[in-house]
Write a protein that holds these residues in place. Structure first.
Motif, short mmCIF file in Angstrom:
data_model
loop_
_atom_site.label_atom_id
_atom_site.label_comp_id
_atom_site.label_asym_id
_atom_site.label_seq_id
_atom_site.Cartn_x
_atom_site.Cartn_y
_atom_site.Cartn_z
N HIS B 99 0.87 -1.19 0.00
CA HIS B 99 0.00 0.00 0.00
C HIS B 99 0.91 1.24 0.00
N SER B 100 1.56 1.41 -1.13
CA SER B 100 2.51 2.51 -1.29
C SER B 100 1.96 3.42 -2.38
N ALA B 101 2.68 4.51 -2.64
CA ALA B 101 2.24 5.43 -3.70
C ALA B 101 2.15 4.70 -5.05
N ARG B 241 0.65 15.05 9.73
CA ARG B 241 0.38 15.63 8.42
C ARG B 241 -0.57 16.83 8.51
N HIS B 251 6.59 21.00 5.83
CA HIS B 251 6.47 19.56 5.62
C HIS B 251 7.73 18.80 5.98
N PHE B 257 3.60 7.97 7.13
CA PHE B 257 3.51 7.28 5.87
C PHE B 257 4.03 8.13 4.71
N THR B 258 3.58 9.38 4.64
CA THR B 258 3.98 10.23 3.53
C THR B 258 5.09 11.21 3.92
N GLY B 259 5.55 11.12 5.15
CA GLY B 259 6.62 12.00 5.58
C GLY B 259 7.85 11.19 5.96
N ILE B 276 -3.14 5.57 11.49
CA ILE B 276 -2.17 4.57 11.05
C ILE B 276 -1.08 5.20 10.17
N GLN B 277 -1.45 6.23 9.42
CA GLN B 277 -0.46 6.88 8.55
C GLN B 277 0.65 7.52 9.38
#
Lengths: 223, 326
Positions: B99-101, B241, B251, B257-259, B276-277
């Motif tokens: 479950h990635s980009a 986020r 940022h 997850f995205t950082g 969870i992120q």
């Protein structure tokens, strides 16, 4: 409104400001209550609202939602469909990609920056990926993009839009008229996750907790 | 005949497999033992023979490498088309991606084309009445939902961190088959860049990270977060986020997850609910202290010390006591 969709709507409104003549239509699938969300979209700058009505209150799989939107969007000529990267509640990250696959158009997810739209043929985007990196590309239109939170700062509704939204008609389309296949997955249960046993809740008043915490930090030589 | 394969789509980054790919392999093994299917790894990429042989040797799973010039950096069109060509050949019951980009970009489209169900960000699997149930988080981790596939096939994405990468080497290497992707030339140009401000981050070198979530209430309250970070010799300020999206912090402070993924000696989560992120970016911290006014905040599920307090009162009181004790 789902927080990610606020960013999606704001991005649409910005495109509308950059390219005069752009028509922005907000679409939502769900029971009667989603009309109030569509009205919020009008307040924030959408020109029209379309409600795809699903009578009963139930779990809708992303495939069902996407099929309904794609079935509706297939009849119009949208240059760009913008969605939030995911729904805040079910966190699937699927609907935008599925709409694109059904309509057989391009798709880019997790968009954190959008650049110029070139003569209505392509749009420059940057996708946020792992480890602080971005993938940058031109995406041919028509396309679906799903936007990450933080792509913009959603504005507050203007008074004139609020007044306009109050009385504007929202078009309702019966989901049964669009598509009548079944979903491909089913939600069978929901529960609160178990707490891990390892955590210690500090007891007492605020001061006692602060003292206990300082003791812990000292014991671990952290301060 | 029933399909009997579980296809794993491998993801490459910086010349190797991502950790998430190894985790998907562990997931697929568990799924395979639950439904008696065998696994196969599919690697789309450029010049990947060596990597294909390596993963076949270490995992013992058969590998199909798909090679093409346009499969160097990820973009949906060539990847989807190349992968679908191979999948239609194998006809697997399950297709598993991280479950990635890349994974969540690809999975729903692949599912639509295969007529398969799509279940994303899977964290747990178990059997119930001979069905395989997939669990995932909803409502920012406050709810765990179980989903089942209603079709013969399913495309799954696996939440990073939910399974552990295996360190054991297989006794017998898997086979390797290399195929050339049949892709139209002239695909659009893709470039990779670093997110703005990425290099200035202090997070990687910090021993203690004090992180602010939306629960800090307002931007002015960041001052107490900075002060709290300041009591440690190598302290840094992190953020969820939503705090960065609000523009309260850049940022480069973002964890999750995205950082950034961090693992400091101490992580203090202030007003962070624990979606969870976010957790996926800090759960390897040696010690976690969480301060939140909501006793049901999911962050308390992973914290070592849990403090249910209004942080706008608690942190100033704490800082004062620290001052006195010095």
């Amino acid at each position: 409104m789902n927080r990610f969709d606020e960013f999606a709507l704001e991005e649409a409104v910005r495109i509308g400001e950059e390219i005069p003549g752009t028509e922005i239509e907000a679409i939502s699938v769900g029971p009667g209550r989603v009309v109030s969300t569509l009205r919020k979209a009008l307040e924030r700058g959408a020109a029209a609202g379309t409600h795809i009505l699903v009578e009963e209150e139930r779990y809708m799989s992303p495939f069902e939602t996407a099929s309904l939107i794609a079935s509706y969007a297939g009849t119009g000529h949208y240059d760009l469909i913008i969605a939030g990267v995911m729904a805040e509640d079910d966190m699937h990250c699927q609907v935008g990609q599925m709409i694109a696959a059904i309509l057989e158009i391009r798709c880019a997810t997790s968009v954190i920056h959008r650049g110029t739209i070139r003569e209505e043929t392509s749009v420059y985007i940057e996708r946020e990926i792992e480890e602080g990196q971005r993938l940058c590309m031109e995406v041919a239109l028509p396309a679906v993009i799903t936007v990450q939170s933080g792509i913009n700062r959603p504005r507050y509704p203007s008074l004139s839009n609020v007044l306009r939204a109050k009385n504007q008609e929202i078009r309702t389309i019966d989901a049964n008229d669009l598509w009548d296949d079944d979903g491909r997955d089913q939600l069978i249960s929901m529960r609160r996750p178990e707490a891990s046993a390892k955590g210690v809740f500090l007891e007492g008043g605020s001061n006692e907790k602060a003292r206990a915490l300082i003791r812990i930090l000292h014991e671990r030589a952290l301060i | 005949m029933m399909e009997d394969k579980i296809a794993i789509i491998a993801e490459l980054s910086r010349g190797g497999f991502t950790r998430a790919t190894h985790e998907v392999i562990s997931f697929a093994r568990e799924l395979g033992s639950a439904c008696a299917h065998s696994e196969i790894i599919i690697i789309p990429g450029k010049n990947i023979r060596g990597l294909a042989e390596e993963i076949a040797r270490t995992s013992g799973i058969d590998v199909i490498g798909i090679e093409a010039e346009t499969l160097d950096l990820y973009s949906a069109e060539p990847f989807k088309s190349a992968i679908l060509d191979v999948l239609k050949d194998i006809n697997p019951a399950y297709v598993c991606l991280p479950h990635s980009a890349m994974g969540f970009d690809l999975a729903p489209g692949i599912a639509v084309d295969l007529g398969a169900a799509c279940i994303t960000a899977v964290e747990e699997i178990h059997e119930d009445k001979k069905r395989i149930c997939f669990s995932k988080s909803m409502w920012g981790g406050k709810i765990r939902a179980e989903l089942v596939s209603m079709t013969q096939r399913a495309v799954l994405t696996v939440l990073p961190g939910a399974w552990t990468a295996s360190v054991e080497e297989a006794f017998i290497a898997g086979s390797v088959r290399m195929v050339k992707a049949n892709l139209a030339l002239g695909a659009s140009e893709i470039t990779l860049m670093e997110a703005p401000g990425e290099r200035e981050s202090e997070l990687p070198g910090a021993d203690v990270i004090v992180s602010a979530g939306r629960g800090i209430g307002k931007e002015e309250n960041l001052e107490m977060i900075r002060k709290l970070a300041g009591i440690f010799s190598r302290g840094a300020v992190g953020a969820s986020r939503s705090v960065c999206d609000l523009g309260w912090l850049g940022h480069k402070h973002q964890i999750g997850f995205t950082g950034k993924t961090v693992s400091p000696g101490l992580y203090i989560a202030c007003g962070i609910s624990g979606a969870i992120q976010h957790i996926s970016g800090m759960k390897d911290s040696q010690m976690v202290i969480a301060i939140n006014i909501d006793p049901h905040a999911p962050i308390f599920n992973i914290a070592d010390y849990c403090i249910v307090e209004d942080l706008t009162e608690f942190i100033p009181a704490l800082l004062e006591l620290v001052e006195i004790s010095r």
